[in-house]
Design an enzyme around this catalytic site. Structure first.
Site, PDB file in Angstrom:
ATOM      1  CG  HIS A  22      -0.736   1.321   7.279  1.00 16.03           C
ATOM      2  ND1 HIS A  22       0.224   0.829   8.139  1.00 16.03           N
ATOM      3  CD2 HIS A  22      -0.082   2.195   6.468  1.00 16.03           C
ATOM      4  CE1 HIS A  22       1.394   1.394   7.857  1.00 16.03           C
ATOM      5  NE2 HIS A  22       1.233   2.223   6.841  1.00 16.03           N
ATOM      6  CD  GLU A  23      -1.008   2.622   2.705  1.00 10.93           C
ATOM      7  OE1 GLU A  23      -0.573   3.782   2.646  1.00 10.93           O
ATOM      8  OE2 GLU A  23      -0.283   1.651   2.992  1.00 10.93           O
TER       9      GLU A  23
ATOM     10  CB  CYS B  94       5.009   2.204   7.315  1.00 10.40           C
ATOM     11  SG  CYS B  94       4.564   3.719   6.457  1.00 10.40           S
ATOM     12  CG  LEU B  95       6.517   1.025   1.291  1.00  7.82           C
ATOM     13  CD1 LEU B  95       5.981   1.306  -0.099  1.00  7.82           C
ATOM     14  CD2 LEU B  95       7.636  -0.013   1.242  1.00  7.82           C
TER      15      LEU B  95
ATOM     16  CD  GLN C  46       3.316   5.879   2.600  1.00 13.48           C
ATOM     17  OE1 GLN C  46       2.342   5.326   2.106  1.00 13.48           O
ATOM     18  NE2 GLN C  46       4.293   5.216   3.183  1.00 13.48           N
TER      19      GLN C  46
ATOM     20  CG  HIS D  61       0.225   7.036   5.487  1.00 15.19           C
ATOM     21  ND1 HIS D  61       1.353   7.461   6.147  1.00 15.19           N
ATOM     22  CD2 HIS D  61       0.410   5.710   5.242  1.00 15.19           C
ATOM     23  CE1 HIS D  61       2.193   6.429   6.289  1.00 15.19           C
ATOM     24  NE2 HIS D  61       1.645   5.357   5.754  1.00 15.19           N
TER      25      HIS D  61
ATOM     26  N   GLY E 118       0.836  -1.196   0.000  1.00 17.63           N
ATOM     27  CA  GLY E 118       0.000   0.000   0.000  1.00 17.63           C
ATOM     28  C   GLY E 118       0.867   1.240   0.000  1.00 17.63           C
TER      29      GLY E 118
HETATM   30 NI    NI Z   1       2.476   3.420   5.697  1.00 16.17          NI
END
Ligand code: NI
Length: 172
Positions: free
Chosen positions: A136-137, A94-95, A51, A140, A46
């Site tokens: 989660h996304e 998380c990236l 991000q 953000h 995701g």
């Molecule tokens: Ni994340």
């Protein structure tokens, strides 16, 4: 399609509240294709627009099992319209917080209303990894990271590690 640079914590941009998308045009679709390519390249399941530095409520996800055909989803301006009382705990990463993981509890099943990349209204029910991933996304979009769901002790440990990693990177 381009691979975009992913912002990593600590970075003030990850705390920004993202704005709804208003224009469903070729520019949005090209950007979301770049997001998807960036996510696959990372690799991740995701990615939210912030991000890669764009404060819009747009995300891409693909929670297909390893080896299965890709199932890319483009979710724009998503809203959770129903969530289960049942919770599910999952070890999230998380990236934007590379190599950091922690168990986070969230509603197990959610119903999400959203627009696709063409602006068409859609609804889906998500469970398992997809449910975790969408929640989660969506966090953000409001400047919330998975570490904001865990104890301050664990959170500070992870943030300290990330700060250190960034410093090492900066000094080469
Ligand atoms: Ni994340």
């Amino acid at each position: 399609m381009a691979i975009l640079p992913i912002i990593t914590a600590p970075d003030p941009r990850l705390k920004i509240r993202s704005e709804p998308v208003e224009q469903f045009d070729d520019e949005l679709r090209a950007f979301m294709d770049d997001m998807l390519a960036t996510m696959y390249d990372a690799p991740g399941v995701g990615l939210s627009a912030i991000q890669v530095g764009v404060a819009k409520r747009a995300m891409v996800v693909d929670c297909a099992e390893d080896g299965a055909a890709a199932e890319p989803l483009y979710l724009v301006n998503p809203e959770i319209v129903e969530s289960s009382e049942d919770l599910r705990s999952y070890e999230e990463g998380c990236l934007s917080l590379p190599e950091q993981y922690a168990e986070v509890e969230r509603p197990a099943v959610i119903r999400v209303r959203y627009r696709d990349q063409f602006g068409a209204e859609q609804e889906l029910q998500a469970e398992g990894l997809l449910s975790t991933c969408i929640q989660h996304e969506m966090d953000h979009f409001d400047g919330v990271l998975f570490v904001d769901h865990i104890s301050a002790l664990k959170r500070n440990m992870i943030l300290r590690r990330l700060k250190k990693a960034k410093k090492l990177q900066a000094t080469g």
